[in-house]
Motif scaffolding. Structure first.
Motif, PDB file in Angstrom:
ATOM      1  N   ASP A 177       0.834  -1.198   0.000  1.00 20.14           N
ATOM      2  CA  ASP A 177       0.000   0.000   0.000  1.00 20.14           C
ATOM      3  C   ASP A 177       0.866   1.245   0.000  1.00 20.14           C
ATOM      4  O   ASP A 177       1.847   1.335   0.755  1.00 20.14           O
ATOM      5  CB  ASP A 177      -0.915   0.025   1.230  1.00 20.14           C
ATOM      6  N   ALA A 178       0.492   2.211  -0.846  1.00 20.86           N
ATOM      7  CA  ALA A 178       1.236   3.467  -0.912  1.00 20.86           C
ATOM      8  C   ALA A 178       0.425   4.642  -0.384  1.00 20.86           C
ATOM      9  O   ALA A 178       0.963   5.549   0.267  1.00 20.86           O
ATOM     10  CB  ALA A 178       1.663   3.746  -2.350  1.00 20.86           C
ATOM     11  N   TYR A 179      -0.888   4.642  -0.675  1.00 21.69           N
ATOM     12  CA  TYR A 179      -1.762   5.740  -0.276  1.00 21.69           C
ATOM     13  C   TYR A 179      -3.141   5.188   0.081  1.00 21.69           C
ATOM     14  O   TYR A 179      -3.517   4.087  -0.325  1.00 21.69           O
ATOM     15  CB  TYR A 179      -1.939   6.757  -1.416  1.00 21.69           C
ATOM     16  N   ASP A 180      -3.908   5.990   0.808  1.00 24.26           N
ATOM     17  CA  ASP A 180      -5.327   5.730   1.011  1.00 24.26           C
ATOM     18  C   ASP A 180      -6.121   6.711   0.157  1.00 24.26           C
ATOM     19  O   ASP A 180      -5.602   7.760  -0.248  1.00 24.26           O
ATOM     20  CB  ASP A 180      -5.715   5.917   2.487  1.00 24.26           C
ATOM     21  N   TYR A 181      -7.396   6.379  -0.083  1.00 20.50           N
ATOM     22  CA  TYR A 181      -8.222   7.339  -0.813  1.00 20.50           C
ATOM     23  C   TYR A 181      -9.675   7.229  -0.362  1.00 20.50           C
ATOM     24  O   TYR A 181     -10.099   6.206   0.180  1.00 20.50           O
ATOM     25  CB  TYR A 181      -8.095   7.151  -2.329  1.00 20.50           C
ATOM     26  N   PHE A 182     -10.423   8.309  -0.596  1.00 22.58           N
ATOM     27  CA  PHE A 182     -11.837   8.310  -0.219  1.00 22.58           C
ATOM     28  C   PHE A 182     -12.665   9.128  -1.204  1.00 22.58           C
ATOM     29  O   PHE A 182     -12.136   9.995  -1.918  1.00 22.58           O
ATOM     30  CB  PHE A 182     -12.030   8.822   1.213  1.00 22.58           C
ATOM     31  N   SER A 183     -13.954   8.821  -1.246  1.00 20.49           N
ATOM     32  CA  SER A 183     -14.886   9.562  -2.086  1.00 20.49           C
ATOM     33  C   SER A 183     -15.351  10.817  -1.363  1.00 20.49           C
ATOM     34  O   SER A 183     -15.643  10.785  -0.165  1.00 20.49           O
ATOM     35  CB  SER A 183     -16.105   8.694  -2.434  1.00 20.49           C
ATOM     36  N   LYS A 184     -15.431  11.918  -2.096  1.00 13.26           N
ATOM     37  CA  LYS A 184     -15.826  13.195  -1.509  1.00 13.26           C
ATOM     38  C   LYS A 184     -17.280  13.161  -1.047  1.00 13.26           C
ATOM     39  O   LYS A 184     -18.157  12.594  -1.719  1.00 13.26           O
ATOM     40  CB  LYS A 184     -15.653  14.314  -2.532  1.00 13.26           C
ATOM     41  N   TYR A 185     -17.527  13.823   0.079  1.00 10.88           N
ATOM     42  CA  TYR A 185     -18.884  13.897   0.622  1.00 10.88           C
ATOM     43  C   TYR A 185     -19.861  14.467  -0.398  1.00 10.88           C
ATOM     44  O   TYR A 185     -20.970  13.936  -0.577  1.00 10.88           O
ATOM     45  CB  TYR A 185     -18.889  14.737   1.905  1.00 10.88           C
ATOM     46  N   SER A 186     -19.483  15.546  -1.097  1.00 10.94           N
ATOM     47  CA  SER A 186     -20.399  16.179  -2.051  1.00 10.94           C
ATOM     48  C   SER A 186     -20.765  15.225  -3.174  1.00 10.94           C
ATOM     49  O   SER A 186     -21.925  15.162  -3.616  1.00 10.94           O
ATOM     50  CB  SER A 186     -19.781  17.451  -2.631  1.00 10.94           C
ATOM     51  N   ARG A 187     -19.788  14.445  -3.650  1.00 12.33           N
ATOM     52  CA  ARG A 187     -20.049  13.491  -4.721  1.00 12.33           C
ATOM     53  C   ARG A 187     -20.994  12.391  -4.251  1.00 12.33           C
ATOM     54  O   ARG A 187     -21.897  11.964  -4.975  1.00 12.33           O
ATOM     55  CB  ARG A 187     -18.735  12.873  -5.196  1.00 12.33           C
ATOM     56  N   VAL A 188     -20.791  11.933  -3.029  1.00 13.19           N
ATOM     57  CA  VAL A 188     -21.633  10.890  -2.451  1.00 13.19           C
ATOM     58  C   VAL A 188     -23.059  11.409  -2.242  1.00 13.19           C
ATOM     59  O   VAL A 188     -24.038  10.761  -2.631  1.00 13.19           O
ATOM     60  CB  VAL A 188     -21.041  10.384  -1.120  1.00 13.19           C
ATOM     61  N   PHE A 189     -23.173  12.568  -1.633  1.00 10.77           N
ATOM     62  CA  PHE A 189     -24.487  13.144  -1.312  1.00 10.77           C
ATOM     63  C   PHE A 189     -25.306  13.352  -2.577  1.00 10.77           C
ATOM     64  O   PHE A 189     -26.475  12.945  -2.663  1.00 10.77           O
ATOM     65  CB  PHE A 189     -24.298  14.469  -0.564  1.00 10.77           C
ATOM     66  N   ASP A 190     -24.692  13.984  -3.572  1.00 12.18           N
ATOM     67  CA  ASP A 190     -25.407  14.251  -4.818  1.00 12.18           C
ATOM     68  C   ASP A 190     -25.637  12.982  -5.623  1.00 12.18           C
ATOM     69  O   ASP A 190     -26.726  12.759  -6.166  1.00 12.18           O
ATOM     70  CB  ASP A 190     -24.630  15.253  -5.673  1.00 12.18           C
ATOM     71  N   GLY A 191     -24.605  12.147  -5.707  1.00 13.11           N
ATOM     72  CA  GLY A 191     -24.702  10.942  -6.526  1.00 13.11           C
ATOM     73  C   GLY A 191     -25.757   9.971  -6.037  1.00 13.11           C
ATOM     74  O   GLY A 191     -26.377   9.271  -6.840  1.00 13.11           O
TER      75      GLY A 191
END
Length: 283
Positions: free
Chosen positions: A254-268
């Motif tokens: 593993d080199a990095y972690d990542y996450f989905s943005k709140y705004s993208r989740v809320f709208d999507g």
């Protein structure tokens, strides 16, 4: 009879009663009491009610709550062929008039459980997605059991106070934390944001990349948050939904972690609201 029952109920703790009710069939007040308290308190109880109005019911009674409490970062489960799939709950909200719990989309559609609270299903997810610009979906909570969406972080006294739709607190150089099942009530981090709009070829787009948090398998879907202080205490500010890690193809680590943005989740996901602690605004 009913007024006498209510008057006695108001003294239940003082008189050592297990409960007070009504027997319509006997036209009497049900007085639930242990044998010991009956011996010790009978005369005092009869100062408040005539004995010919009493139906004594002996035994211990303990209230057992049937609610399924759903906390940010706690483990939820889905049965799959040959076993069980575990993920972490991100946060609670509402969509299309229903209470919902947001998790990672790659956790999979199907029936979900909170086995720490019971064996009944908490609901179903049918909109899980990891393509486009978010990796998320929501469990639409069932009405067959009492599901209580909580603003608390699992195993923690911190609550969700607000959200960061605009992303002011997850810019490059900012720090966020991950709250997921393997933390056992503690958050991972703080971890530093190193890319605010990373596209994964053939996968999720516009994700936020951070330094490694220490999250492991089963932590997908967990809450990613920054600290918000209202002048009195710290709260969690929702930044997004934890998705996983990026591998270094050379080392295989593993080199990095990542996450989905709140705004993208809320709208999507077409959400209409998020559960937050009202005390955050009570200055």
């Amino acid at each position: 009879m009913y007024s006498t029952k209510e008057a006695l109920a108001a003294l239940a703790v003082e008189l050592g009663l297990e409960g007070v009710g009504i027997s319509a069939e006997k036209n009497k007040v049900n007085v639930y009491i242990t044998e010991e308290n009956f011996k010790n308190n009978k005369e005092t109880i009869l100062n408040h009610i005539d004995e010919d109005m009493v139906n004594w019911v002996f035994g211990d009674l303990v209230v057992k709550q049937k609610a399924y409490n759903l906390y940010a970062g706690e483990q939820v489960e889905r049965t799959v062929t040959g076993g069980e799939y575990q993920c972490s709950l991100g946060f609670n909200g509402s969509a299309n008039g229903n209470d919902v719990g947001v998790i990672a989309g790659h956790c999979g559609n199907g029936t979900w459980y909170d086995k720490s609270d019971g064996t009944a299903a908490i609901g179903n997810m049918s909109n899980g997605s990891l393509l486009g610009n978010f990796d998320a979906g929501y469990i639409r909570y069932t009405t067959n059991v009492t599901v209580t969406p909580s603003v608390f972080l699992n195993g923690n006294s911190m609550t969700i106070g607000t959200t960061d739709y605009a992303g002011y607190y997850r810019e490059e150089g900012d720090y966020v934390r991950v709250h997921a099942r393997s933390g056992n009530g503690s958050s991972f981090g703080p971890v530093r944001v190193i890319d605010n709009s990373f596209n994964i070829p053939g996968d999720t787009q516009d994700v936020v990349v951070t330094t490694l948090s220490g999250a492991v398998g089963g932590d997908s879907g967990g809450l990613v948050y920054s600290i918000a202080n209202n002048g009195t205490k710290n709260y969690a500010r929702i930044e997004g939904v934890y998705a996983g890690s990026l591998l270094d193809p050379v080392t295989g680590k593993d080199a990095y972690d990542y996450f989905s943005k709140y705004s993208r989740v809320f709208d999507g996901l077409g959400m209409s609201g998020v559960y937050t602690d009202s005390s955050f605004l009570a200055l």
